[in-house]
Design an enzyme around this catalytic site. Sequence first.
Site, PDB file in Angstrom:
ATOM      1  N   ASP A  28       0.921  -1.132  -0.347  1.00  0.00           N
ATOM      2  CA  ASP A  28      -0.244   0.061   0.018  1.00  0.00           C
ATOM      3  C   ASP A  28       1.075   1.246   0.647  1.00  0.00           C
ATOM      4  O   ASP A  28       1.480   0.935  -0.943  1.00  0.00           O
ATOM      5  CB  ASP A  28      -1.165  -0.209   1.333  1.00  0.00           C
ATOM      6  CG  ASP A  28      -2.168   0.959   1.217  1.00  0.00           C
ATOM      7  OD1 ASP A  28      -3.123   0.703   0.132  1.00  0.00           O
ATOM      8  OD2 ASP A  28      -2.169   2.282   1.516  1.00  0.00           O
ATOM      9  N   TYR A  38      -2.957  11.178   1.010  1.00  0.00           N
ATOM     10  CA  TYR A  38      -3.474  10.710   0.114  1.00  0.00           C
ATOM     11  C   TYR A  38      -3.606  12.627  -1.033  1.00  0.00           C
ATOM     12  O   TYR A  38      -3.216  12.398  -2.118  1.00  0.00           O
ATOM     13  CB  TYR A  38      -5.107  10.847  -0.064  1.00  0.00           C
ATOM     14  CG  TYR A  38      -5.241   8.546  -0.051  1.00  0.00           C
ATOM     15  CD1 TYR A  38      -4.973   8.297  -0.689  1.00  0.00           C
ATOM     16  CD2 TYR A  38      -4.561   8.601   2.211  1.00  0.00           C
ATOM     17  CE1 TYR A  38      -5.159   6.632  -0.581  1.00  0.00           C
ATOM     18  CE2 TYR A  38      -4.894   7.219   1.525  1.00  0.00           C
ATOM     19  CZ  TYR A  38      -5.221   6.378   0.382  1.00  0.00           C
ATOM     20  OH  TYR A  38      -4.778   5.501   1.175  1.00  0.00           O
ATOM     21  N   HIS A  68      -4.578  -7.500   0.124  1.00  0.00           N
ATOM     22  CA  HIS A  68      -3.818  -6.608  -0.113  1.00  0.00           C
ATOM     23  C   HIS A  68      -2.497  -6.191   1.656  1.00  0.00           C
ATOM     24  O   HIS A  68      -1.938  -5.365   1.216  1.00  0.00           O
ATOM     25  CB  HIS A  68      -5.061  -5.328  -0.524  1.00  0.00           C
ATOM     26  CG  HIS A  68      -4.367  -4.304   0.051  1.00  0.00           C
ATOM     27  ND1 HIS A  68      -3.019  -3.961  -1.134  1.00  0.00           N
ATOM     28  CD2 HIS A  68      -4.582  -2.746   1.423  1.00  0.00           C
ATOM     29  CE1 HIS A  68      -3.321  -2.345  -0.583  1.00  0.00           C
ATOM     30  NE2 HIS A  68      -3.859  -1.537   0.235  1.00  0.00           N
TER      31      HIS A  68
END
Length: 422
Positions: free
Chosen positions: A212, A348, A400
């Site tokens: 990630d 982000y 993930h």
Amino acid sequence: MKKNQRYLANTLITGALALLATPIFAQSVSATKGADQIRHFHINVPQAAIADLRQRIAATRWPEKETVKDQTQGVQLEKIQKLVKYWGTTYDWRKAEAKLNALPQFITTIDGLDIQFVHIKSKHKNAMPLIITHGWPGSIFELLKIVGPLTDPTAYGGRAEDAFDLVLPSMPGYGFSGKPQGTGWDADHIATAWDVLMKRLGYQHYVAQGGDWGSVVADKMAHQKPAGLLGIHVNMPATVPADVAKALNNGEPAPAGLSVKEKAAFESLNYLYKKGGGYAAMMVTRPQTLGYGLSDSPAGLASFFYDKLNEWTFSGGDAEKVLTKDEILDDISLYWLTNTAASSAQLYWENNANNFNAVDISVPAAVTVFPGEIYQAPKSWTERSYHNLIYFNEVSKGGHFAAWEEPQLFAEELRAAFKSLR
């Protein structure tokens, strides 16, 4: 009520709210001094913060049930209600706290920001120093099950020469690390800080790993090529060629000539772009606005995270098939008790880039492809992005959150990936 009595009451209320918003953590200073000071770190969340969490859970106002029979509208009401009820009545944060406090934890200041990390030295000689970076909505908790297999391989089917010294930092704005008070703490900055951290710990040569956001940070470290970085391993590689990326961005069909595995990768990413990326769009564009709701509602925070855990684990859409309720809630509770829903989402906004598009890396790199990852990177694309690909493997289990879901397999992959760099 008299004026001075109202003032005293308001002061007490303000103090209590501050206590709930900012848990107390005991620290003690180590032998190092000055700008490079490394301080011991111990977690002790006030009981008042835990009581406040339970009260908020009990007062949750739930929406109506979804109008479909699957998860296409998001987390199903019945599932999240069960998880949140367990959180508010049975779950014990103190057990999670004890897991972390059982490990050697430290904090140090880099570029004006406190970075909290776990540092475990192997008992075996010549252990390879390894820094592993977690992602979102993960944390150090997703890495705890690999500590034993990596630092003490002889107890987990490995050899003494497979051993690693582990450094597990919390990213800025995550967990117990500091929250940036201004802009600039993007993945490039974190990558630079991690090299400072490893050198500060006395490691002149080391390797880096991540999934990630951790993959993004490891890639950035490889781009920067700091002296002493021997190589990287990532389990969410950035490999998408320019023509494929263009088609995905424009909503066009897959380019002609793709192999079977390349077409499968295209379709997985096409789903993410069209239906599965709403969470990221909110954080890229409005992390602060999103943070107000997630910071005020435990049920809101839990549902936002549970949605991605269900989708991204190799579990058929049910994260509780591969992770226990307690494991899931350890992670969610960490975000709640440190009030990091907004500060973690800021990454982000800072990054605001496509983390799947092909990189151009010449540092020795290793890649493991897990079947439950957001997309399964084809070897053909991977070789074009990581020009010195020393290891590539496709495994049959894990998603993930590979280190969390399949710790033994994950550890075996890292042993094999870095073997040639020892």
